[in-house]
Scaffold this motif. Sequence first.
Motif, PDB file in Angstrom:
ATOM      1  N   UNK A   1      -6.084  -9.168   6.611  1.00 16.78           N
ATOM      2  CA  UNK A   1      -6.574 -10.253   5.766  1.00 16.78           C
ATOM      3  C   UNK A   1      -7.702  -9.763   4.863  1.00 16.78           C
ATOM      4  N   UNK A   2      -8.558  -8.906   5.390  1.00 15.78           N
ATOM      5  CA  UNK A   2      -9.662  -8.356   4.585  1.00 15.78           C
ATOM      6  C   UNK A   2      -9.130  -7.499   3.443  1.00 15.78           C
ATOM      7  N   UNK A   3      -8.078  -6.729   3.710  1.00 13.27           N
ATOM      8  CA  UNK A   3      -7.475  -5.911   2.660  1.00 13.27           C
ATOM      9  C   UNK A   3      -6.907  -6.788   1.545  1.00 13.27           C
ATOM     10  N   UNK A   4      -6.285  -7.902   1.922  1.00 13.15           N
ATOM     11  CA  UNK A   4      -5.748  -8.813   0.915  1.00 13.15           C
ATOM     12  C   UNK A   4      -6.878  -9.427   0.099  1.00 13.15           C
ATOM     13  N   UNK A   5      -7.950  -9.823   0.749  1.00 16.69           N
ATOM     14  CA  UNK A   5      -9.112 -10.374   0.051  1.00 16.69           C
ATOM     15  C   UNK A   5      -9.663  -9.363  -0.947  1.00 16.69           C
TER      16      UNK A   5
ATOM     17  N   UNK B   1       0.189  -3.370  -7.569  1.00 12.71           N
ATOM     18  CA  UNK B   1       0.860  -2.788  -6.402  1.00 12.71           C
ATOM     19  C   UNK B   1       0.002  -2.983  -5.152  1.00 12.71           C
ATOM     20  N   UNK B   2      -1.305  -2.777  -5.269  1.00 11.84           N
ATOM     21  CA  UNK B   2      -2.206  -2.948  -4.121  1.00 11.84           C
ATOM     22  C   UNK B   2      -2.188  -4.385  -3.609  1.00 11.84           C
ATOM     23  N   UNK B   3      -2.207  -5.341  -4.517  1.00 10.78           N
ATOM     24  CA  UNK B   3      -2.177  -6.750  -4.113  1.00 10.78           C
ATOM     25  C   UNK B   3      -0.860  -7.072  -3.421  1.00 10.78           C
ATOM     26  N   UNK B   4       0.232  -6.625  -4.015  1.00  9.42           N
ATOM     27  CA  UNK B   4       1.551  -6.888  -3.430  1.00  9.42           C
ATOM     28  C   UNK B   4       1.678  -6.236  -2.060  1.00  9.42           C
ATOM     29  N   UNK B   5       1.190  -4.999  -1.929  1.00 12.26           N
ATOM     30  CA  UNK B   5       1.251  -4.290  -0.646  1.00 12.26           C
ATOM     31  C   UNK B   5       0.380  -4.984   0.406  1.00 12.26           C
ATOM     32  N   UNK B   6      -0.804  -5.409   0.024  1.00 15.59           N
ATOM     33  CA  UNK B   6      -1.697  -6.098   0.969  1.00 15.59           C
ATOM     34  C   UNK B   6      -1.067  -7.396   1.453  1.00 15.59           C
ATOM     35  N   UNK B   7      -0.434  -8.123   0.545  1.00 19.88           N
ATOM     36  CA  UNK B   7       0.246  -9.375   0.932  1.00 19.88           C
ATOM     37  C   UNK B   7       1.391  -9.062   1.886  1.00 19.88           C
ATOM     38  N   UNK B   8       2.133  -8.009   1.604  1.00 19.55           N
ATOM     39  CA  UNK B   8       3.245  -7.606   2.456  1.00 19.55           C
ATOM     40  C   UNK B   8       2.749  -7.228   3.852  1.00 19.55           C
ATOM     41  N   UNK B   9       1.621  -6.526   3.925  1.00 22.52           N
ATOM     42  CA  UNK B   9       1.052  -6.156   5.227  1.00 22.52           C
ATOM     43  C   UNK B   9       0.693  -7.384   6.046  1.00 22.52           C
ATOM     44  N   UNK B  10       0.117  -8.382   5.390  1.00 25.83           N
ATOM     45  CA  UNK B  10      -0.252  -9.620   6.081  1.00 25.83           C
ATOM     46  C   UNK B  10       0.997 -10.349   6.554  1.00 25.83           C
ATOM     47  N   UNK B  11       1.988 -10.435   5.672  1.00 23.14           N
ATOM     48  CA  UNK B  11       3.210 -11.157   6.022  1.00 23.14           C
ATOM     49  C   UNK B  11       3.976 -10.470   7.139  1.00 23.14           C
ATOM     50  N   UNK B  12       3.828  -9.143   7.254  1.00 19.31           N
ATOM     51  CA  UNK B  12       4.558  -8.396   8.266  1.00 19.31           C
ATOM     52  C   UNK B  12       3.977  -8.470   9.663  1.00 19.31           C
ATOM     53  N   UNK B  13       2.790  -9.011   9.798  1.00 23.26           N
ATOM     54  CA  UNK B  13       2.167  -9.096  11.117  1.00 23.26           C
ATOM     55  C   UNK B  13       2.667 -10.316  11.875  1.00 23.26           C
TER      56      UNK B  13
END
Length: 196
Positions: free
Chosen positions: A103-107, A71-83
């Motif tokens: 980007x740091x959160x996704x990493x 869930x954390x990975x999916x959410x981090x990717x979603x946050x990046x894509x939403x910017x």
Amino acid sequence: MKAMKQTALATVLASSLLFTGCGYNTLQVKDEAVIASWSEVQNQYQRRADLVPNLVNVVKGYAKHEEQVLVEVTQARSNVAGLKVDKEVLEDPALFEKYQQAQSQLTSALSRLIAVSENYPDLKANENFRDLQAQLEGTENRIAVARNRYITTVQDYNAYARQFPQVMTAKVIGMKTKENFKAEASAEQAPTVSFN
């Protein structure tokens, strides 16, 4: 009449000499280089984001009770894509920082996902997982290279834009210095390594 033509010609010549020495054209070229360099950083970030769903799906099959990490990975990717990322990000320190944090959160989330894989020998042996992990590692290296090029390009632009007489030209036409990447505050501390 002849004197007016000579005065007009002298004015045009003086203006063209003044503008060739003001750095306008070079500022434009360097600005475009920063934009192109940033596009390459975004390209590599997008490549990484495109790998995430495949990686998550492979891990899901093996690590069903690791739902929180997925869930954390999916959410981090979603946050990046939403910017929204455009030229404004390069000129607004707050937007640039927000993008860098996402980007740091996704990493970080991807690092936790890879760490989870250590608990599943069958997952680590899975060919798809190994291939995706290798692609992700390669992409992280590409991101580092692209960011380094961006840093160098911004440094070149900012140094040029701050020199005289270009600084005057930049102010007149509204060109500002560009934001650059900064290390996260946590990067100053060495990570704790434990072999328990």
